[in-house]
Design a protein around this motif. Structure first.
Motif, mmCIF file in Angstrom:
data_model
loop_
_atom_site.group_PDB
_atom_site.id
_atom_site.type_symbol
_atom_site.label_atom_id
_atom_site.label_comp_id
_atom_site.label_asym_id
_atom_site.label_seq_id
_atom_site.Cartn_x
_atom_site.Cartn_y
_atom_site.Cartn_z
ATOM 1 N N GLN A 241 42.336 53.271 9.540
ATOM 2 C CA GLN A 241 43.676 53.272 10.136
ATOM 3 C C GLN A 241 43.671 52.851 11.602
ATOM 4 O O GLN A 241 44.736 52.756 12.224
ATOM 5 C CB GLN A 241 44.296 54.665 9.996
ATOM 6 N N THR A 242 42.482 52.584 12.155
ATOM 7 C CA THR A 242 42.423 52.087 13.539
ATOM 8 C C THR A 242 42.903 50.641 13.631
ATOM 9 O O THR A 242 43.179 50.153 14.724
ATOM 10 C CB THR A 242 40.981 52.161 14.086
ATOM 11 N N ARG A 243 43.000 49.959 12.478
ATOM 12 C CA ARG A 243 43.437 48.550 12.483
ATOM 13 C C ARG A 243 44.960 48.460 12.533
ATOM 14 O O ARG A 243 45.664 49.214 11.852
ATOM 15 C CB ARG A 243 42.924 47.824 11.225
ATOM 16 N N ASP A 244 45.432 47.501 13.302
ATOM 17 C CA ASP A 244 46.873 47.315 13.504
ATOM 18 C C ASP A 244 47.432 46.341 12.460
ATOM 19 O O ASP A 244 48.022 45.323 12.805
ATOM 20 C CB ASP A 244 47.124 46.798 14.936
ATOM 21 N N TYR A 245 47.208 46.648 11.179
ATOM 22 C CA TYR A 245 47.749 45.802 10.111
ATOM 23 C C TYR A 245 49.228 46.133 9.904
ATOM 24 O O TYR A 245 49.714 47.189 10.314
ATOM 25 C CB TYR A 245 46.961 46.003 8.811
ATOM 26 N N THR A 246 49.946 45.239 9.265
ATOM 27 C CA THR A 246 51.367 45.451 8.993
ATOM 28 C C THR A 246 51.509 46.566 7.970
ATOM 29 O O THR A 246 50.905 46.516 6.899
ATOM 30 C CB THR A 246 52.026 44.171 8.445
ATOM 31 N N ARG A 247 52.301 47.579 8.285
ATOM 32 C CA ARG A 247 52.435 48.745 7.395
ATOM 33 C C ARG A 247 53.494 48.518 6.329
ATOM 34 O O ARG A 247 54.446 49.275 6.186
ATOM 35 C CB ARG A 247 52.759 49.984 8.228
ATOM 36 N N ASP A 248 53.343 47.431 5.556
ATOM 37 C CA ASP A 248 54.192 47.205 4.387
ATOM 38 C C ASP A 248 53.286 46.865 3.206
ATOM 39 O O ASP A 248 52.059 46.833 3.342
ATOM 40 C CB ASP A 248 55.230 46.096 4.636
ATOM 41 N N SER A 249 53.883 46.576 2.040
ATOM 42 C CA SER A 249 53.092 46.363 0.822
ATOM 43 C C SER A 249 52.101 45.209 0.981
ATOM 44 O O SER A 249 50.913 45.344 0.670
ATOM 45 C CB SER A 249 54.014 46.102 -0.370
ATOM 46 N N ALA A 250 52.582 44.074 1.503
ATOM 47 C CA ALA A 250 51.706 42.902 1.662
ATOM 48 C C ALA A 250 50.608 43.167 2.687
ATOM 49 O O ALA A 250 49.440 42.796 2.485
ATOM 50 C CB ALA A 250 52.542 41.687 2.079
ATOM 51 N N GLY A 251 50.970 43.818 3.788
ATOM 52 C CA GLY A 251 49.987 44.127 4.830
ATOM 53 C C GLY A 251 48.911 45.074 4.339
ATOM 54 O O GLY A 251 47.729 44.927 4.669
ATOM 55 N N LYS A 252 49.315 46.050 3.530
ATOM 56 C CA LYS A 252 48.352 47.011 2.998
ATOM 57 C C LYS A 252 47.430 46.357 1.973
ATOM 58 O O LYS A 252 46.235 46.680 1.915
ATOM 59 C CB LYS A 252 49.078 48.216 2.408
ATOM 60 N N LYS A 253 47.964 45.462 1.158
ATOM 61 C CA LYS A 253 47.123 44.733 0.195
ATOM 62 C C LYS A 253 46.047 43.942 0.927
ATOM 63 O O LYS A 253 44.879 43.934 0.533
ATOM 64 C CB LYS A 253 47.977 43.784 -0.653
ATOM 65 N N GLU A 254 46.450 43.257 1.987
ATOM 66 C CA GLU A 254 45.489 42.476 2.772
ATOM 67 C C GLU A 254 44.457 43.394 3.436
ATOM 68 O O GLU A 254 43.255 43.096 3.447
ATOM 69 C CB GLU A 254 46.224 41.662 3.832
ATOM 70 N N ALA A 255 44.924 44.521 3.976
ATOM 71 C CA ALA A 255 44.018 45.467 4.637
ATOM 72 C C ALA A 255 42.997 46.019 3.648
ATOM 73 O O ALA A 255 41.811 46.145 3.977
ATOM 74 C CB ALA A 255 44.815 46.605 5.274
ATOM 75 N N ILE A 256 43.440 46.349 2.434
ATOM 76 C CA ILE A 256 42.516 46.864 1.409
ATOM 77 C C ILE A 256 41.471 45.805 1.066
ATOM 78 O O ILE A 256 40.275 46.112 0.931
ATOM 79 C CB ILE A 256 43.299 47.295 0.142
ATOM 80 N N LYS A 257 41.913 44.550 0.936
ATOM 81 C CA LYS A 257 40.986 43.463 0.585
ATOM 82 C C LYS A 257 39.891 43.307 1.637
ATOM 83 O O LYS A 257 38.696 43.309 1.305
ATOM 84 C CB LYS A 257 41.761 42.137 0.444
ATOM 85 N N PHE A 258 40.287 43.208 2.900
ATOM 86 C CA PHE A 258 39.298 42.988 3.963
ATOM 87 C C PHE A 258 38.440 44.236 4.221
ATOM 88 O O PHE A 258 37.237 44.129 4.488
ATOM 89 C CB PHE A 258 39.983 42.534 5.245
ATOM 90 N N ALA A 259 39.063 45.424 4.157
ATOM 91 C CA ALA A 259 38.309 46.659 4.379
ATOM 92 C C ALA A 259 37.279 46.873 3.271
ATOM 93 O O ALA A 259 36.157 47.337 3.536
ATOM 94 C CB ALA A 259 39.263 47.856 4.450
ATOM 95 N N THR A 260 37.630 46.516 2.032
ATOM 96 C CA THR A 260 36.682 46.646 0.914
ATOM 97 C C THR A 260 35.519 45.674 1.092
ATOM 98 O O THR A 260 34.354 46.022 0.838
ATOM 99 C CB THR A 260 37.388 46.390 -0.431
ATOM 100 N N LEU A 261 35.830 44.465 1.538
ATOM 101 C CA LEU A 261 34.780 43.472 1.790
ATOM 102 C C LEU A 261 33.839 43.970 2.887
ATOM 103 O O LEU A 261 32.598 43.902 2.746
ATOM 104 C CB LEU A 261 35.420 42.141 2.194
ATOM 105 N N ASP A 262 34.402 44.489 3.965
ATOM 106 C CA ASP A 262 33.620 45.040 5.070
ATOM 107 C C ASP A 262 32.724 46.179 4.587
ATOM 108 O O ASP A 262 31.518 46.223 4.874
ATOM 109 C CB ASP A 262 34.586 45.544 6.158
#
Length: 443
Positions: A241-262
Motif C-alpha cells: 500500500q506504499t505505492r501510489d496506484y490509482t485506487r479504482d478497479s483498473a488501478g488495483k488490477k495493474e497493482a496486483i499484476k506488478f506486485a505479484t511479478l515483483d
C-alpha cells in the motif's frame, strides 16, 4: 468498490503504516519496465524472511546429511510461499487493509487478542533468530564473544529508525543491497565447491525417500515449516500500500499484476539463496564424509580447509551478517503493523522496536551466558519451531478473506485457486503439527 469497503471497515478507517502510505509515486503513462521498477521493492523485503539465519541450520543439515535430495523440498516450499504472498498482496491492494486490520474487522475482540499474542510471540521468535544469527556472524568475523554480539544487536534499533526517517525507498534500497551481498557470497561459494550439475537437477525432483526416511522427513518438514514466515503475510499486505496506484478497479488490477511479478521474482532469488546454502553443504560436506555437520559454526570452520581458502569462511560469515541485518529491518515493520493492526494502538517507533528487541535479547543473553555456543544453536532451532506454531494462525485467516466474495468482490480468488490454497494450508497445518510432535515428544 463501496460494497467491499463496507464489508471490511467496521471502525474508523486508518491506513496501514500511515507515515509511508501511498508515498511511492507510480508513473501514469509509462512503459512496462518503468512501472515495474516503481512497484518493485516490497517483494525483496518479503524475500528476506525466506533467507534469514533461522533457515540456515536446516539447509546446512539437509545438505550435509542427504546431499541434494532435499532440494525438491526447498523448491516446493518456495512455490507455496509464492502463492501465499500473492494472496497477501492482493488483500492489501484490494481491501486497503493489512492482514492484522482485516482480522480486527472480522473477528471478535477476544479472538483478535489471542491472534495478536500468537503473532507477537512469532515476531519475538523471528527477532531471536536475527539476534543469534548476527551475534554468531560477529563472532566468526571479528572474534567478538557471543554475549557481546547479542548486546551489540540492540544498537541496530537506532540505525533502523534513522533509515525509516529517510523514506521507504531508502529502506528498500538497503534491503536490496544486503540481498545482493548474500547472493554474491553464495555464488562465490558455489563456484568454489564445484557441485555436480546432474545430481542437483535430480534433487529438484521429489523422491519417495523424503517421506519414507524418518530423518529426512523430519528435516524436510523443518525446511517447509521454517520457510513460510507468518509475519511476512502481515508485512506484505501492508507495504504494497506504499505505492501510489490509482485506487479504482483498473488501478488495483495493474497493482496486483506488478506486485505479484515483483514478489515472484524476489522469492525466486530467495529460492536460489536457500538452494545455494544446501548445495554448498552437499558439495562440501556430504561428498567428503563430513555428514555430521549440523550447525552454522561447524559449517564455517570446515569450509576453509575443505575448499582450500579462508575466503570461503569469510564470505559465509559476511552473508550471515547481511542476512541477520536484513531480517531485522523487516521484523521492525512487521512488529509495528501487527500491533497497530490488531489493537489499533500506536506506540512511538523507537519504543515499539526496543520492546521487541529486548524480548529477543534477554533470553538470547541468558542462554549464551549459561550454555554458550551450543545453547544458542538450540535456541535458533526452537525459534523456528515457534514460527511453525504461529503459521496456521496467519495462513487460515488470509485464505478465508481472499476466498470471500463479500470481502474481495470481483477480485475474489478463482475457484481453482480457492481449492489450491486450502490444499496448501492443509499441508502446512498437518506438517507443522507433525514437526511439533517430533520436536517435543519424540526427539
Amino acid at each position: 468498490m463501496t460494497s467491499i469497503k463496507k464489508a471490511w471497515r467496521q471502525d474508523k478507517h486508518s491506513n496501514s503504516l500511515p507515515e509511508v502510505f501511498s508515498s511511492v509515486k507510480i508513473p501514469k503513462n509509462a512503459g512496462f519496465w518503468r512501472k515495474f521498477f516503481a512497484f518493485a521493492g516490497p517483494g525483496l523485503m518479503i524475500a528476506v524472511g525466506y533467507m534469514d539465519p533461522g533457515n540456515w541450520a536446516t539447509d546446512i543439515a539437509g545438505g550435509a546429511q542427504f546431499g541434494y535430495s532435499l532440494l525438491s523440498v526447498v523448491l516446493i516450499s518456495n512455490l507455496f510461499a509464492m502463492v501465499l504472498q500473492h494472496l497477501s498482496l492482493k488483500l492489501g491492494i484490494v481491501a486497503e487493509r493489512d492482514l492484522a486490520q482485516a482480522c480486527r474487522d472480522h473477528f471478535n475482540p477476544t479472538t483478535n487478542f489471542i491472534l495478536w499474542i500468537f503473532c507477537e510471540i512469532a515476531i519475538a521468535a523471528c527477532d531471536l533468530a536475527e539476534v543469534i544469527g548476527s551475534a554468531i556472524a560477529l563472532n566468526l568475523l571479528f572474534g567478538i564473544p557471543l554475549t557481546w554480539g547479542v548486546v551489540i544487536t540492540i544498537v541496530d534499533v537506532f540505525i533502523i529508525l534513522f533509515l525509516q526517517a529517510k523514506g521507504f525507498r531508502i529502506l528498500e534500497s538497503i534491503v536490496a543491497g544486503l540481498t545482493i551481498v548474500i547472493l554474491g557470497a553464495f555464488a562465490y561459494e558455489i563456484i568454489l565447491s564445484k557441485p555436480d550439475v546432474f545430481p542437483i537437477l535430480h534433487g529438484l525432483i521429489p523422491q519417495k525417500e523424503v517421506v519414507t526416511n524418518p530423518s529426512m522427513l523430519y528435516l524436510a518438514i523443518g525446511i517447509l515449516g521454517a520457510t513460510v514466515m507468518p509475519h511476512n503475510l502481515y508485512l506484505h499486505s501492508s507495504i504494497v500500500q506504499t505505492r501510489d496506484y490509482t485506487r479504482d478497479s483498473a488501478g488495483k488490477k495493474e497493482a496486483i499484476k506488478f506486485a505479484t511479478l515483483d514478489s515472484t521474482i524476489s522469492l525466486f532469488l530467495a529460492f536460489f539463496i536457500n538452494a545455494a546454502i544446501l548445495i554448498v553443504a552437499a558439495a562440501t560436506f556430504h561428498t567428503t564424509g563430513n555428514q555430521d555437520i549440523a550447525d552454522i559454526h561447524d559449517a564455517h570452520e570446515m569450509l576453509a580447509p575443505i575448499l582450500g581458502t579462508t575466503l570461503a569462511s569469510i564470505f559465509f560469515a559476511v552473508a550471515l551478517l547481511a542476512s541477520g541485518q536484513n531480517s531485522t529491518l523487516t521484523g521492525t515493520l512487521a512488529g509495528q503493523i501487527v500491533m497497530e493492526g490488531f489493537l489499533n494502538i500506536r506506540l512511538k517507533p523507537w519504543l515499539r522496536r526496543l520492546i521487541t528487541r529486548l524480548i529477543a535479547v534477554v533470553p538470547a543473553l541468558i542462554v549464551t551466558i549459561l550454555y554458550g555456543e551450543k545453547g544458542t544453536m538450540d535456541l535458533l532451532v526452537l525459534s523456528q519451531v515457534i514460527l511453525s506454531m504461529q503459521l496456521s494462525f496467519a495462513v487460515i485467516p488470509l485464505v478465508m478473506f481472499t476466498n470471500s466474495k463479500l470481502k474481495m468482490g470481483e477480485f475474489v480468488n478463482k475457484p481453482w485457486l480457492q481449492i489450491l490454497v486450502w490444499i496448501i494450508s492443509g499441508i502446512i497445518v498437518i506438517l507443522n503439527i507433525y514437526l511439533l510432535i517430533q520436536t517435543f515428544f519424540e526427539k
